[in-house]
Write an enzyme that holds these catalytic residues in place. Sequence first.
Site, PDB file in Angstrom:
ATOM      1  N   GLU A 115      28.001  54.996  37.389  1.00  0.00           N
ATOM      2  CA  GLU A 115      27.940  53.708  36.676  1.00  0.00           C
ATOM      3  C   GLU A 115      26.565  53.046  36.818  1.00  0.00           C
ATOM      4  O   GLU A 115      26.430  51.846  36.575  1.00  0.00           O
ATOM      5  CB  GLU A 115      29.033  52.744  37.198  1.00  0.00           C
ATOM      6  CG  GLU A 115      30.452  53.264  37.127  1.00  0.00           C
ATOM      7  CD  GLU A 115      31.013  53.411  35.707  1.00  0.00           C
ATOM      8  OE1 GLU A 115      30.265  53.166  34.740  1.00  0.00           O
ATOM      9  OE2 GLU A 115      32.187  53.790  35.594  1.00  0.00           O
ATOM     10  N   HIS A 139      31.584  46.883  41.697  1.00  0.00           N
ATOM     11  CA  HIS A 139      32.658  47.390  40.838  1.00  0.00           C
ATOM     12  C   HIS A 139      33.805  47.875  41.715  1.00  0.00           C
ATOM     13  O   HIS A 139      33.595  48.645  42.663  1.00  0.00           O
ATOM     14  CB  HIS A 139      32.127  48.538  39.979  1.00  0.00           C
ATOM     15  CG  HIS A 139      33.174  49.279  39.225  1.00  0.00           C
ATOM     16  ND1 HIS A 139      34.119  48.653  38.415  1.00  0.00           N
ATOM     17  CD2 HIS A 139      33.446  50.611  39.141  1.00  0.00           C
ATOM     18  CE1 HIS A 139      34.908  49.570  37.876  1.00  0.00           C
ATOM     19  NE2 HIS A 139      34.526  50.763  38.305  1.00  0.00           N
ATOM     20  N   HIS A 141      38.449  48.655  41.786  1.00  0.00           N
ATOM     21  CA  HIS A 141      39.667  48.962  41.017  1.00  0.00           C
ATOM     22  C   HIS A 141      40.870  48.221  41.614  1.00  0.00           C
ATOM     23  O   HIS A 141      41.796  48.863  42.103  1.00  0.00           O
ATOM     24  CB  HIS A 141      39.955  50.476  41.062  1.00  0.00           C
ATOM     25  CG  HIS A 141      38.925  51.350  40.425  1.00  0.00           C
ATOM     26  ND1 HIS A 141      38.914  52.730  40.582  1.00  0.00           N
ATOM     27  CD2 HIS A 141      37.882  51.057  39.602  1.00  0.00           C
ATOM     28  CE1 HIS A 141      37.895  53.241  39.895  1.00  0.00           C
ATOM     29  NE2 HIS A 141      37.255  52.246  39.303  1.00  0.00           N
ATOM     30  N   GLU A 169      41.020  26.929  43.162  1.00  0.00           N
ATOM     31  CA  GLU A 169      39.798  27.622  43.541  1.00  0.00           C
ATOM     32  C   GLU A 169      39.239  28.431  42.357  1.00  0.00           C
ATOM     33  O   GLU A 169      38.034  28.614  42.258  1.00  0.00           O
ATOM     34  CB  GLU A 169      40.086  28.589  44.706  1.00  0.00           C
ATOM     35  CG  GLU A 169      39.212  28.384  45.919  1.00  0.00           C
ATOM     36  CD  GLU A 169      39.300  26.972  46.461  1.00  0.00           C
ATOM     37  OE1 GLU A 169      40.427  26.451  46.542  1.00  0.00           O
ATOM     38  OE2 GLU A 169      38.246  26.403  46.781  1.00  0.00           O
ATOM     39  N   HIS A 210      40.961  49.695  33.763  1.00  0.00           N
ATOM     40  CA  HIS A 210      40.024  50.388  34.655  1.00  0.00           C
ATOM     41  C   HIS A 210      39.702  49.568  35.913  1.00  0.00           C
ATOM     42  O   HIS A 210      39.965  50.028  37.025  1.00  0.00           O
ATOM     43  CB  HIS A 210      38.731  50.721  33.894  1.00  0.00           C
ATOM     44  CG  HIS A 210      37.724  51.466  34.705  1.00  0.00           C
ATOM     45  ND1 HIS A 210      36.875  52.413  34.187  1.00  0.00           N
ATOM     46  CD2 HIS A 210      37.388  51.393  36.025  1.00  0.00           C
ATOM     47  CE1 HIS A 210      36.106  52.906  35.143  1.00  0.00           C
ATOM     48  NE2 HIS A 210      36.392  52.291  36.269  1.00  0.00           N
TER      49      HIS A 210
HETATM   50  P1  13P Z   1      31.266  56.985  41.010  1.00  0.00           P
HETATM   51  O1  13P Z   1      31.912  57.822  42.086  1.00  0.00           O
HETATM   52  O2  13P Z   1      30.340  57.790  40.138  1.00  0.00           O
HETATM   53  O3  13P Z   1      30.603  55.756  41.591  1.00  0.00           O
HETATM   54  O4  13P Z   1      32.416  56.489  40.029  1.00  0.00           O
HETATM   55  C1  13P Z   1      33.491  55.723  40.506  1.00  0.00           C
HETATM   56  C2  13P Z   1      34.028  54.793  39.478  1.00  0.00           C
HETATM   57  O5  13P Z   1      34.719  53.864  39.822  1.00  0.00           O
HETATM   58  C3  13P Z   1      33.698  55.033  38.058  1.00  0.00           C
HETATM   59  O6  13P Z   1      34.021  53.925  37.269  1.00  0.00           O
HETATM   60 ZN    ZN Z   2      35.560  52.607  38.150  1.00  0.00          ZN
END
Ligand code: 13P
Ligand code: ZN
Length: 279
Positions: A115, A139, A141, A169, A210
């Site tokens: 990314e 980033h 998940h 908050e 995602h």
């Molecule tokens: P990477 O292992 O390349 O960082 O990818 C993980 C991810 O969350 C892709 O969106």
């Molecule tokens: Zn991801």
Amino acid sequence: MKVTDAGFFRSLVRLADDGWRMGWHERNGGNLSFRLTEEELRSAEEELRPGAWVPLGFSVPELAGAAFAVTGTGRYFRDAAVKPEDTFGLIGLDGRGENYRILWGFAHGGRPTSELPTHLLTHAVKASLPGEPRRVVYHAHPSNIIALTFVLPLSDEVFTRELWEMFPECPLVFPEGVGVAPWMVPGGRAIAEATGDLMKRYNIVVWAHHGVFCAGEDPDAAFGLMHTVEKSAEILMKVLAVPGGKKQTVAPEQLRRLSEECGVDLPERFLRDKPGQNP
Ligand code: 13P
Ligand code: ZN
């Protein structure tokens, strides 16, 4: 100084480890980047071993000559505290912002996250904005915010308003709102450009089905953004799971009062009446 002893690096490891413990980083899920100051880069100088230049495939002239700490593709946040030189690396960009080279880390043949385009385009946007620089792009998940992207309309207005209502908050921590990008192929230019565009207005961008990208001034601020948005999403998922859903909620007028009394600017487009939906 050893890279792993530097204050900035230790706070990145802490962020990665905290994120792992929160359950936001299954396997290699998620990635992280941090733009170093010249002083931070100098403090690590003795350990830097510049590698060969690698084309980025796009150009970020705003970031010419900048250096970043970045997580490696396929690497696990679970390992960040145990083998940080595997999980992380330092990279430097050339004078045109078109190539990068590895300066440190990515042990055992690693390379930057897939990314990287989204990270660098977000850094480019944030570097050109006034105010305290947002040097961390994170980033993750987190389950609840991902779950919400299956049940709420994928619009900035709906996500922002619903998340703001959950606890006070939220409008205070992300008064500019939350951007929502549709499902797109991860790791590419298109998703990076869509995210960069949203990052001009927001510090939190939800990737439908995602995860989330956020931009903070420092690792604590980035963790705080992710934590707040995910906690709000968790409460909303619990509320939506109760038969009948919401019976009452926070009204736009109450959010306007919060905005006045706490001195935060909440854009009116997030405070409109909800058509055909009560509450
Ligand atoms: P990477 O292992 O390349 O960082 O990818 C993980 C991810 O969350 C892709 O969106
Ligand atoms: Zn991801």
